[in-house]
Design a protein around this motif. Sequence first.
Motif, short mmCIF file in Angstrom:
data_model
loop_
_atom_site.label_atom_id
_atom_site.label_comp_id
_atom_site.label_asym_id
_atom_site.label_seq_id
_atom_site.Cartn_x
_atom_site.Cartn_y
_atom_site.Cartn_z
N UNK A 1 3.94 6.18 -5.25
CA UNK A 1 4.14 6.27 -6.70
C UNK A 1 2.95 6.91 -7.39
N UNK A 2 1.75 6.58 -6.92
CA UNK A 2 0.56 7.15 -7.54
C UNK A 2 0.49 8.66 -7.29
N UNK A 3 0.90 9.12 -6.12
CA UNK A 3 0.89 10.55 -5.82
C UNK A 3 1.84 11.29 -6.77
N UNK A 4 3.03 10.73 -6.99
CA UNK A 4 3.98 11.36 -7.92
C UNK A 4 3.39 11.41 -9.34
N UNK A 5 2.73 10.32 -9.74
CA UNK A 5 2.15 10.28 -11.09
C UNK A 5 0.98 11.25 -11.21
N UNK A 6 0.20 11.40 -10.14
CA UNK A 6 -0.88 12.39 -10.17
C UNK A 6 -0.31 13.80 -10.28
N UNK A 7 0.80 14.04 -9.60
CA UNK A 7 1.46 15.34 -9.75
C UNK A 7 1.87 15.59 -11.18
N UNK A 8 2.40 14.55 -11.84
CA UNK A 8 2.76 14.66 -13.26
C UNK A 8 1.53 14.97 -14.11
N UNK A 9 0.41 14.29 -13.85
CA UNK A 9 -0.80 14.49 -14.64
C UNK A 9 -1.35 15.90 -14.48
N UNK A 10 -1.44 16.36 -13.23
CA UNK A 10 -2.10 17.63 -12.99
C UNK A 10 -1.18 18.82 -13.28
N UNK A 11 0.11 18.64 -13.19
CA UNK A 11 1.02 19.69 -13.66
C UNK A 11 0.87 19.83 -15.17
N UNK B 1 0.82 -1.21 0.00
CA UNK B 1 0.00 0.00 0.00
C UNK B 1 0.85 1.27 0.00
N UNK B 2 1.84 1.35 0.88
CA UNK B 2 2.65 2.56 1.00
C UNK B 2 3.42 2.86 -0.29
N UNK B 3 4.08 1.85 -0.82
CA UNK B 3 4.91 2.06 -2.01
C UNK B 3 4.05 2.44 -3.22
N UNK B 4 2.94 1.74 -3.43
CA UNK B 4 2.09 2.03 -4.57
C UNK B 4 1.40 3.39 -4.42
N UNK B 5 1.04 3.75 -3.19
CA UNK B 5 0.38 5.04 -2.96
C UNK B 5 1.34 6.19 -3.25
N UNK C 1 4.66 -1.56 -12.25
CA UNK C 1 4.88 -1.97 -10.86
C UNK C 1 4.00 -3.17 -10.50
N UNK C 2 2.73 -3.11 -10.88
CA UNK C 2 1.83 -4.23 -10.60
C UNK C 2 2.33 -5.51 -11.30
N UNK C 3 2.77 -5.37 -12.55
CA UNK C 3 3.27 -6.54 -13.28
C UNK C 3 4.46 -7.16 -12.56
N UNK C 4 5.43 -6.32 -12.16
CA UNK C 4 6.63 -6.82 -11.51
C UNK C 4 6.30 -7.50 -10.18
N UNK C 5 5.43 -6.87 -9.40
CA UNK C 5 5.05 -7.46 -8.11
C UNK C 5 4.32 -8.78 -8.29
N UNK C 6 3.42 -8.83 -9.27
CA UNK C 6 2.65 -10.05 -9.50
C UNK C 6 3.55 -11.20 -9.95
N UNK C 7 4.60 -10.89 -10.71
CA UNK C 7 5.51 -11.94 -11.17
C UNK C 7 6.35 -12.50 -10.02
N UNK C 8 6.73 -11.64 -9.09
CA UNK C 8 7.65 -12.04 -8.02
C UNK C 8 6.95 -12.71 -6.85
#
Length: 291
Positions: free
Chosen positions: A192-202, A186-190, A257-264
């Motif tokens: 990353x999502x915050x950084x990506x949202x910053x990219x989207x809204x900027x 949860x922490x790691x994915x959250x 990220x989801x793909x990598x985690x699901x594989x491992x």
Amino acid sequence: MPFMLYRLAVCLGLAFACLFAALAGAGTFIAFASFSAKQSGMANFGALVGLVGLAYFLYRFRVGLFFNMKAGHLALLAELAWGEKLPPGKQLIELAKQKASQRFPKEVEFFEIDESVKQVLNSLPAKHCPYLGKITHQALADIFVKVAGYFAQTCDQALLCLCFVAKETNPWESVRSGLALHLRHFDMLSKNRIFLLGFEYLGLLLAFFAMLYPVGSAVSILPVDVGVWRYVFAFIFAWSLKAAFLEPIATTALAELYFDLAKREGGPTGTELKELESGSEAFRTIVNKAA
């Protein structure tokens, strides 16, 4: 890129539909209020009615309008994850539609799963975000919980990519495993999502300022002053650019990220499933349909 251009065509089409709906609504109400002293007020109300009517139409027919754009994009990401070579040009768009239809023969099921996933993700920050528990003011805490829930549920498209790469034949089972994976990290994915949202809204902000000039030039030829609506139209076209380019880029990054985690890692544990079931009625629905 061919599919990105396909997304751009759809998103710009929606932006122009919003423009024409607002102008048609304003023109209609001006005609009815031609003997009134407050024609400008009726024009604003008519434009708002036109946009609301279009919004209802888009929601009512969202399955047919958006399935290929949303599910097709995720299907192509899955093809890339499997190392498949993608065809060029229009064949790529046809491949995306074909793969999406194969995975979801009932197109409405894709949106049902998406809505359930959003509800589950929305409920997670209240329990698993430690910063929210430190807010002592109850009203302020409720606001931050709702905002955090909104941010969390924007992970839905990246998580739905697992429906196309997971081994499960039932897509409900795929998202059940994906939500357990999300809870586990949860922490790691959250973050990353915050950084990506910053990219989207900027990017949205920059696009908004870039669209002010062409929109201002276009509305200047109208016989009436549109006032604040020039900013509304600029925002709508900026949002279409965000949806066409920035959102798929962010979705791709998070899906990796989801793909990598699901594989491992292995499947969901009983503890994770119980925790998700205890906090969300939507997850209990997912579990029942996964069975």
